[in-house]
Write an enzyme that holds these catalytic residues in place. Structure first.
Site, PDB file in Angstrom:
ATOM      1  N   GLY A  17       0.823  -1.208   0.000  1.00  8.58           N
ATOM      2  CA  GLY A  17       0.000   0.000   0.000  1.00  8.58           C
ATOM      3  C   GLY A  17       0.852   1.251   0.000  1.00  8.58           C
ATOM      4  N   GLY A  40      -5.086  -5.849   3.632  1.00  9.34           N
ATOM      5  CA  GLY A  40      -5.106  -4.602   4.391  1.00  9.34           C
ATOM      6  C   GLY A  40      -3.876  -3.828   3.976  1.00  9.34           C
ATOM      7  N   HIS A  41      -4.059  -2.795   3.185  1.00 13.75           N
ATOM      8  CA  HIS A  41      -2.925  -2.032   2.654  1.00 13.75           C
ATOM      9  C   HIS A  41      -2.882  -0.657   3.328  1.00 13.75           C
ATOM     10  CE1 HIS A  41      -2.810  -4.621  -1.272  1.00 13.75           C
ATOM     11  NE2 HIS A  41      -2.672  -5.325  -0.171  1.00 13.75           N
ATOM     12  N   THR A 129      -8.624 -14.997   7.172  1.00 13.36           N
ATOM     13  CA  THR A 129      -9.073 -13.711   7.715  1.00 13.36           C
ATOM     14  C   THR A 129     -10.590 -13.723   7.969  1.00 13.36           C
ATOM     15  OG1 THR A 129      -9.416 -12.837   5.497  1.00 13.36           O
ATOM     16  CG2 THR A 129      -7.250 -12.425   6.503  1.00 13.36           C
ATOM     17  N   THR A 239      -3.774 -18.371   0.268  1.00 11.40           N
ATOM     18  CA  THR A 239      -5.067 -17.775  -0.023  1.00 11.40           C
ATOM     19  C   THR A 239      -5.610 -18.429  -1.304  1.00 11.40           C
ATOM     20  OG1 THR A 239      -6.290 -15.697  -0.158  1.00 11.40           O
ATOM     21  CG2 THR A 239      -4.181 -15.780  -1.359  1.00 11.40           C
ATOM     22  N   THR A 300      -5.847  -6.054   8.796  1.00  9.42           N
ATOM     23  CA  THR A 300      -7.237  -6.445   8.597  1.00  9.42           C
ATOM     24  C   THR A 300      -7.833  -7.066   9.849  1.00  9.42           C
ATOM     25  OG1 THR A 300      -6.956  -6.725   6.235  1.00  9.42           O
ATOM     26  CG2 THR A 300      -8.755  -7.963   7.211  1.00  9.42           C
ATOM     27  N   THR A 301      -7.057  -7.918  10.518  1.00  9.59           N
ATOM     28  CA  THR A 301      -7.617  -8.668  11.652  1.00  9.59           C
ATOM     29  C   THR A 301      -7.043  -8.248  13.003  1.00  9.59           C
ATOM     30  OG1 THR A 301      -5.915 -10.352  11.384  1.00  9.59           O
ATOM     31  CG2 THR A 301      -7.991 -10.716  10.222  1.00  9.59           C
ATOM     32  N   GLY A 302      -5.971  -7.471  13.011  1.00 11.83           N
ATOM     33  CA  GLY A 302      -5.349  -7.062  14.272  1.00 11.83           C
ATOM     34  C   GLY A 302      -4.537  -8.169  14.939  1.00 11.83           C
TER      35      GLY A 302
HETATM   36  P1  GDP Z   1       0.614  -4.345   2.677  1.00 14.12           P
HETATM   37  O1  GDP Z   1      -0.495  -5.292   3.005  1.00 14.12           O
HETATM   38  O2  GDP Z   1       1.700  -4.981   1.867  1.00 14.12           O
HETATM   39  O3  GDP Z   1       0.132  -3.056   2.059  1.00 14.12           O
HETATM   40  O4  GDP Z   1       1.279  -3.959   4.079  1.00 14.12           O
HETATM   41  P2  GDP Z   1       0.503  -3.583   5.437  1.00 14.12           P
HETATM   42  O5  GDP Z   1      -0.043  -2.236   5.317  1.00 14.12           O
HETATM   43  O6  GDP Z   1      -0.424  -4.683   5.814  1.00 14.12           O
HETATM   44  O7  GDP Z   1       1.683  -3.686   6.478  1.00 14.12           O
HETATM   45  C1  GDP Z   1       2.815  -2.898   6.377  1.00 14.12           C
HETATM   46  C2  GDP Z   1       2.947  -2.091   7.680  1.00 14.12           C
HETATM   47  O8  GDP Z   1       4.228  -1.543   7.768  1.00 14.12           O
HETATM   48  C3  GDP Z   1       1.991  -0.906   7.724  1.00 14.12           C
HETATM   49  O9  GDP Z   1       1.632  -0.667   9.055  1.00 14.12           O
HETATM   50  C4  GDP Z   1       2.836   0.231   7.179  1.00 14.12           C
HETATM   51  O10 GDP Z   1       2.413   1.503   7.639  1.00 14.12           O
HETATM   52  C5  GDP Z   1       4.176  -0.108   7.742  1.00 14.12           C
HETATM   53  N1  GDP Z   1       5.344   0.262   6.939  1.00 14.12           N
HETATM   54  C6  GDP Z   1       5.484   0.290   5.591  1.00 14.12           C
HETATM   55  N2  GDP Z   1       6.760   0.600   5.259  1.00 14.12           N
HETATM   56  C7  GDP Z   1       7.430   0.752   6.416  1.00 14.12           C
HETATM   57  C8  GDP Z   1       8.787   1.054   6.735  1.00 14.12           C
HETATM   58  O11 GDP Z   1       9.641   1.201   5.884  1.00 14.12           O
HETATM   59  N3  GDP Z   1       9.110   1.125   8.067  1.00 14.12           N
HETATM   60  C9  GDP Z   1       8.195   0.937   9.054  1.00 14.12           C
HETATM   61  N4  GDP Z   1       8.605   1.026  10.308  1.00 14.12           N
HETATM   62  N5  GDP Z   1       6.908   0.655   8.784  1.00 14.12           N
HETATM   63  C10 GDP Z   1       6.536   0.555   7.485  1.00 14.12           C
HETATM   64  P1  IMO Z   2      -2.147  -8.115   2.275  1.00 19.11           P
HETATM   65  O1  IMO Z   2      -2.650  -7.783   0.886  1.00 19.11           O
HETATM   66  C1  IMO Z   2      -1.091 -11.221   5.144  1.00 19.11           C
HETATM   67  C2  IMO Z   2      -3.400 -14.926   5.008  1.00 19.11           C
HETATM   68  C3  IMO Z   2      -4.297 -15.249   6.189  1.00 19.11           C
HETATM   69  C4  IMO Z   2      -4.264 -16.759   6.155  1.00 19.11           C
HETATM   70  C5  IMO Z   2      -4.233 -17.070   4.655  1.00 19.11           C
HETATM   71  C6  IMO Z   2      -5.608 -17.366   4.056  1.00 19.11           C
HETATM   72  O2  IMO Z   2      -2.503  -7.138   3.310  1.00 19.11           O
HETATM   73  O3  IMO Z   2      -0.703  -8.450   2.213  1.00 19.11           O
HETATM   74  P2  IMO Z   2      -7.732 -15.888   3.469  1.00 19.11           P
HETATM   75  O4  IMO Z   2      -8.523 -14.942   4.306  1.00 19.11           O
HETATM   76  O5  IMO Z   2      -7.139 -15.286   2.251  1.00 19.11           O
HETATM   77  O6  IMO Z   2      -8.486 -17.146   3.166  1.00 19.11           O
HETATM   78  O7  IMO Z   2      -6.526 -16.349   4.430  1.00 19.11           O
HETATM   79  O8  IMO Z   2      -3.703 -15.924   4.033  1.00 19.11           O
HETATM   80  N1  IMO Z   2      -3.633 -13.608   4.380  1.00 19.11           N
HETATM   81  C7  IMO Z   2      -2.815 -12.566   4.504  1.00 19.11           C
HETATM   82  N2  IMO Z   2      -1.698 -12.406   5.243  1.00 19.11           N
HETATM   83  N3  IMO Z   2      -1.518 -10.219   4.341  1.00 19.11           N
HETATM   84  C8  IMO Z   2      -2.610 -10.369   3.567  1.00 19.11           C
HETATM   85  O9  IMO Z   2      -2.983  -9.451   2.646  1.00 19.11           O
HETATM   86  C9  IMO Z   2      -3.346 -11.569   3.671  1.00 19.11           C
HETATM   87  N4  IMO Z   2      -4.478 -12.020   3.090  1.00 19.11           N
HETATM   88  C10 IMO Z   2      -4.639 -13.280   3.527  1.00 19.11           C
HETATM   89  O10 IMO Z   2      -3.776 -14.720   7.372  1.00 19.11           O
HETATM   90  O11 IMO Z   2      -3.072 -17.227   6.706  1.00 19.11           O
HETATM   91 MG    MG Z   3      -1.522  -5.997   4.674  1.00 20.66          MG
END
Ligand code: GDP
Ligand code: IMO
Ligand code: MG
Length: 423
Positions: A17, A40-41, A129, A239, A300-302
């Site tokens: 994201g 969850g981006h 999730t 997934t 997404t799920t905490g």
């Molecule tokens: P995504 O699903 O790939 O979009 O990633 P998520 O948003 O689920 O998780 C990435 C987490 O790391 C988020 O809370 C971002 O705000 C945070 N994040 C992204 N880049 C960095 C970084 O370079 N340093 C730190 N400390 N946090 C980051």
């Molecule tokens: P982003 O896009 C991390 C994981 C779940 C579970 C498996 C299957 O934010 O990177 P599902 O709900 O798809 O049937 O779950 O995949 N999972 C993720 N883990 N980031 C995600 O998305 C995920 N989407 C699904 O935790 O292990």
């Molecule tokens: Mg994510």
């Protein structure tokens, strides 16, 4: 004709994201091609933190149109909540957010089926999730799904009913204790559908074709990560979609030849949320430190994310499967303060040392072989230039580039848009 892809190379949450948001200024269209609200981006800018689930991460930029592609599964209820949360940003959704008619819908009963399936699996659960992703894709491949385009046809409610009734019988079959009030869930669903119908539905493959023909640039935004891919991930703990490069072709209807760059994004260490094997997982203070400093909780799920060192064997595999042309290393700042940094360069597997990903990477088959490198103490979060990075981190980056044979063109040093170093 230009499409670039941005894909997660690990088990998701690499920071897709954030980077899509950083890159959007250079694109006309940002398109999601698979997954759904399991994603969850997270984006951070101007002191605001925002989490997107189904809506592409280019939504905060006026220059870009955001497309939810045919490969995505949409839960109208969650989608409506996302729109609501974006309400304060003054975005014209009818213009900047287009939905593929061929995208499938997640029904309330898909969510219930997900919960029933997980409850029936007990200890062997996937750790899904619980957003109904698996059951929705099952209906898609089973040729029973309800699609966005159906909402424009007169008989969609009858289609809905027969599918939901079938699901209820399946839920009963699982014979597990899940409580639900379907009437209430359906009321929310139908209300959310009305909100969805305010948006523009498009034949996205045609739209994208014409866009490319007229010289527009598209960035395809992956969800999840390569090791969660339905074919190439750690099955069955994956997934239900193709998260890898090929998924962008089927999930958007773009031809392979129009793809130019494949951006592969990875954390400087590894995390995983949910069940399944994770060879470099740490159960000690180091893992705890990564989780705390990196704030590793699912967007997404905490749920707390499991943490461990970088697995170069798995990363190489992901780089090859996707044909990555540029790498982006995220969360380098989280490793500041470690005396030594470890990288898994091979596995001990059935009495041998191997450097490829075997069929099963369950812990009882293999132990990781680590290379140790010097850590650094400096706080990276205020750094803006590659030349400022500590020499130990530069050595880590060079080592990875050599091993992966792909340049690392972005190093991320914090969650904010501005904490991004281009090399
Ligand atoms: P995504 O699903 O790939 O979009 O990633 P998520 O948003 O689920 O998780 C990435 C987490 O790391 C988020 O809370 C971002 O705000 C945070 N994040 C992204 N880049 C960095 C970084 O370079 N340093 C730190 N400390 N946090 C980051
Ligand atoms: P982003 O896009 C991390 C994981 C779940 C579970 C498996 C299957 O934010 O990177 P599902 O709900 O798809 O049937 O779950 O995949 N999972 C993720 N883990 N980031 C995600 O998305 C995920 N989407 C699904 O935790 O292990
Ligand atoms: Mg994510």
């Amino acid at each position: 004709m230009r499409v670039d892809l941005l894909l997660g190379l690990q088990w998701g949450d690499e920071g897709k994201g954030k980077i899509v948001d950083v890159l959007t200024k250079d694109y006309d269209i940002i398109a999601r091609f698979q997954g759904g609200p399991n994603a969850g981006h997270t984006l951070e800018f101007d002191g605001i933190k925002h989490v997107l689930h189904t809506i592409p991460s280019g939504i905060f930029h006026e220059n870009a149109t955001n497309v939810v592609g045919n490969g995505v599964v949409i839960d109208p209820v969650i989608f409506q909540k996302e729109l609501q949360q974006l309400g304060r940003f003054d975005i014209d959704f009818r213009k900047s957010l287009l939905i593929s008619r061929k995208a499938h819908l997640i029904l309330p009963t898909h969510r219930l089926l997900d919960a029933a399936s997980e409850a029936a699996k007990g200890k062997a659960k996937i750790g899904s999730t619980l957003k109904g992703i698996g059951p929705a894709y099952m209906d898609k491949t089973g040729r029973n799904g309800l699609r966005v385009g159906d909402l424009e046809l007169p008989d969609w409610k009858a289609k809905y009913r027969s599918l939901a009734d079938k699901h209820q019988a399946m839920i009963d079959f699982y014979n597990v204790d899940i409580q639900y009030d379907l009437k209430e869930l359906e009321a929310d669903f139908f209300k959310a559908i009305e909100r969805l119908q305010d948006l523009a539905f498009i034949d996205s493959e045609e739209y994208l074709y014409q866009a490319l023909k007229s010289g527009k640039k598209i960035l395809a935004e992956g969800a999840q990560g390569s090791l969660l891919d339905i074919d190439f991930g750690t099955y069955p703990f994956v997934t239900s979609s193709n998260t890898t490069a090929a998924g962008a072709c089927t999930g958007l209807g773009i031809a392979p030849g129009s793809i130019q760059e494949v951006f592969g994004i990875f954390k400087a260490y590894t995390t995983r949320v949910g069940s399944g094997p994770f060879p470099t997982e740490l159960f000690d203070e180091d893992g705890e430190t990564m989780g705390r400093v990196g704030n590793e909780f699912g967007a997404t799920t905490g749920r707390p994310r499991r943490c461990g060192w970088l697995d170069l064997v798995a990363l190489k595999y992901a780089v090859r499967i996707n044909g990555v042309t540029r790498l982006m290393m995220m969360k380098a700042d989280v490793l500041s303060g470690f005396e030594t940094i470890k990288v898994c360069t091979a596995y001990h597997y059935q009495g041998k040392q191997i450097s490829h990903l075997p069929y099963s990477i369950e812990a009882h088959y293999l132990t990781p072989v680590y290379r140790e490198m010097a850590g650094w103490k400096e706080d990276l979060t205020g750094m803006t230039k590659a030349s400022e990075l500590p020499k130990e981190l530069r050595a880590y980056i060079s080592f990875l580039e050599e091993e992966l044979e792909v340049p690392i063109s972005i190093v991320s040093v914090g969650p904010d848009r501005t904490q991004t170093i281009h090399r």
